[in-house]
Design an enzyme around this catalytic site. Structure first.
Site, mmCIF file in Angstrom:
data_model
loop_
_atom_site.group_PDB
_atom_site.id
_atom_site.type_symbol
_atom_site.label_atom_id
_atom_site.label_comp_id
_atom_site.label_asym_id
_atom_site.label_seq_id
_atom_site.Cartn_x
_atom_site.Cartn_y
_atom_site.Cartn_z
ATOM 1 N N SER A 98 0.789 -1.234 0.000
ATOM 2 C CA SER A 98 0.000 0.000 0.000
ATOM 3 C C SER A 98 0.819 1.282 0.000
ATOM 4 C CB SER A 98 -0.961 0.000 1.190
ATOM 5 O OG SER A 98 -2.032 -0.872 0.942
ATOM 6 N N ASN A 104 -9.350 -0.535 -0.716
ATOM 7 C CA ASN A 104 -8.473 -0.540 -1.872
ATOM 8 C C ASN A 104 -9.201 -0.159 -3.151
ATOM 9 O OD1 ASN A 104 -5.852 -1.608 -0.702
ATOM 10 N ND2 ASN A 104 -7.322 -3.099 0.056
ATOM 11 N N GLY A 137 2.034 -0.886 4.461
ATOM 12 C CA GLY A 137 1.068 -1.828 3.926
ATOM 13 C C GLY A 137 1.568 -3.245 3.879
#
Length: 434
Positions: A137, A239, A374
């Site tokens: 991420s 997401n 992430g």
């Protein structure tokens, strides 16, 4: 690297070395695989053992096992090198990582770097502090930067609707703004929580590891679920928001979001170890292997079809490249001051997450830092944080392996040590503000 589609692979000899150490470091949250501030932990069982690898000080190549750069003091560059070595080793010995890499910079200059654990179970090779890894991420920070650059060019506004840019893409898109995509207040369902994607490791190895997805297919998965909330009324990490951000970049520029990230950031900053793959399953260049500790033994999951992550987390980089990127971003080299200020404006609804536009705020024992982190949910974890003035920055990659229950604490300790020096046990935390 050639694509392998033979499913799970167990590293030869890995069970012999599986005896003392483990993995699954829970990097400070906001993981690709989960929503909100979550720690990602690999399955339990098994372990790993080998000697520690070295840590280097300013401008030094990585020396041999356990060594520090010759002729340099323990606090080179204002950092507590012994404490950093100890914290990084703890991520492997106590936190359960198969390997972990970290780098600390001051005003863009590396003052310490290190690597610990095993880079390859089959050979026993040590990981390199300069190796590449999946950034998960942290990719979102790159994508958000490009979106804000396009806003600065007048292509669209932060408060323009998704419907005006991607007609018919999502139900209710007329009430969702670009800003709400970037700060996760859109209310949209996170496609990675769908049973077809968010599966257990064994099912993923059998059915999902090599499956190829298009952004449209992933969006259809998200659209098959009702939203979490009305746009702007709450915060929920999804997401899907960055999947749409990538699609907006392509619609506006006529080029895939990856090409825009390459053109506007990677090439501009000379990030030679950074890439945004489409379907390439491997990691080019030096890298530590990533493993899942399953009942049948360690499974090498370094290679995987990455399209499931798309603009939400497909990137590959190095600690040096990530440090260069975040330092340039916070120094105003990639965004004009008004748009950087927008990026650093925390969404009130994000609460403890303290999330802005593709970047978040954390509190350490010695002050606030900004960045992102992430996980792919399959053992690849990353973290990238800096003080606003660039006086101290830390980039971390951790290959999760075994759940010891201590991964969260060891990752906190590393971040706190990097920013604040050696801390009492009670103070060694790096937690979200709020």
């Amino acid at each position: 690297m050639a694509e392998h589609r033979n499913g799970a692979r167990t590293a030869p000899g890995a069970r012999v070395r599986a005896g003392r150490r483990g993995t699954a470091v829970r990097v400070v949250a906001l993981a690709l695989a989960g929503a909100g501030l979550v720690g990602v932990t690999a399955p339990a069982a098994g372990a790993l053992g080998t000697g520690p690898t070295g840590a280097a000080a300013v401008g030094e190549e990585q020396p041999g096992n356990g060594a520090e750069a010759a002729g340099r003091g323990p606090h080179q560059g204002g950092v507590d090198a012994p404490a950093l070595n100890e914290a990084l080793e703890g991520m492997v010995e106590i936190g359960g990582a198969s390997s972990s890499l970290a780098r600390v910079t001051e005003y863009g200059r590396t003052v310490w770097k290190g690597a610990r654990g095993v880079g390859d179970f089959s050979t026993g090779a040590e990981p390199s502090a300069n190796g590449r890894f999946r950034i998960a991420s942290v990719t979102k920070s790159f994508v958000a930067t490009v979106v804000l650059q396009l806003v600065g060019e007048g292509r669209f506004g932060l408060d323009d609707s998704v419907e005006s840019l991607l007609p018919g893409a999502v139900p209710g898109g007329g009430s969702i703004t670009v800003r709400q995509l970037l700060n996760h207040t859109s209310g949209l369902f996170d496609y990675t929580e769908d049973p077809a994607i968010g599966v257990d490791h064994e099912t993923w190895l059998r059915e999902g590891r090599w499956r190829s997805w298009t952004p449209q297919q992933l969006l259809a998965v998200a659209n098959s679920h009702p939203p979490y909330s009305a746009p702007g009324t709450g915060w929920r990490y999804a997401n899907t928001n960055y999947l749409l951000a990538g699609m907006i970049v392509e619609r506006v520029t006529g080029r895939d979001w990856r090409r825009e990230v390459e053109r506007r950031i990677i090439d501009r900053l000379g990030l030679t170890g950074t890439s945004m793959p489409v379907h390439a399953t491997g990691i080019r260049g030096p890298h530590a292997h990533t493993y899942l500790d399953l009942p049948g033994g360690p499974v090498d999951v370094t290679e995987m079809e990455p399209s499931e992550m798309d603009a939400a987390g497909v990137g590959i980089s190095t600690t040096a490249d990530l440090a260069t990127f975040l330092h340039a971003l916070l120094a105003g080299r990639l965004l004009p001051a008004p748009l950087l200020a927008e990026m650093l404006t925390v969404a009130p609804a994000s609460g403890a997450a303290q999330y802005g536009l593709g970047i978040g705020r954390l509190t350490t024992p010695c002050g606030e830092v900004w960045g992102n982190n992430g996980s792919t949910g399959r053992g690849h974890n990353s973290a990238l944080y800096s003080t606003l003035d660039g006086s101290r920055l830390v980039a971390v990659s951790t290959n999760g392996y075994r759940n010891t229950g201590q991964g969260w604490k060891t990752s906190q300790k590393l971040l706190a040590t990097a920013f604040c020096g050696r801390q009492p046990a009670a103070a060694a935390t790096a937690t979200p503000t709020g």
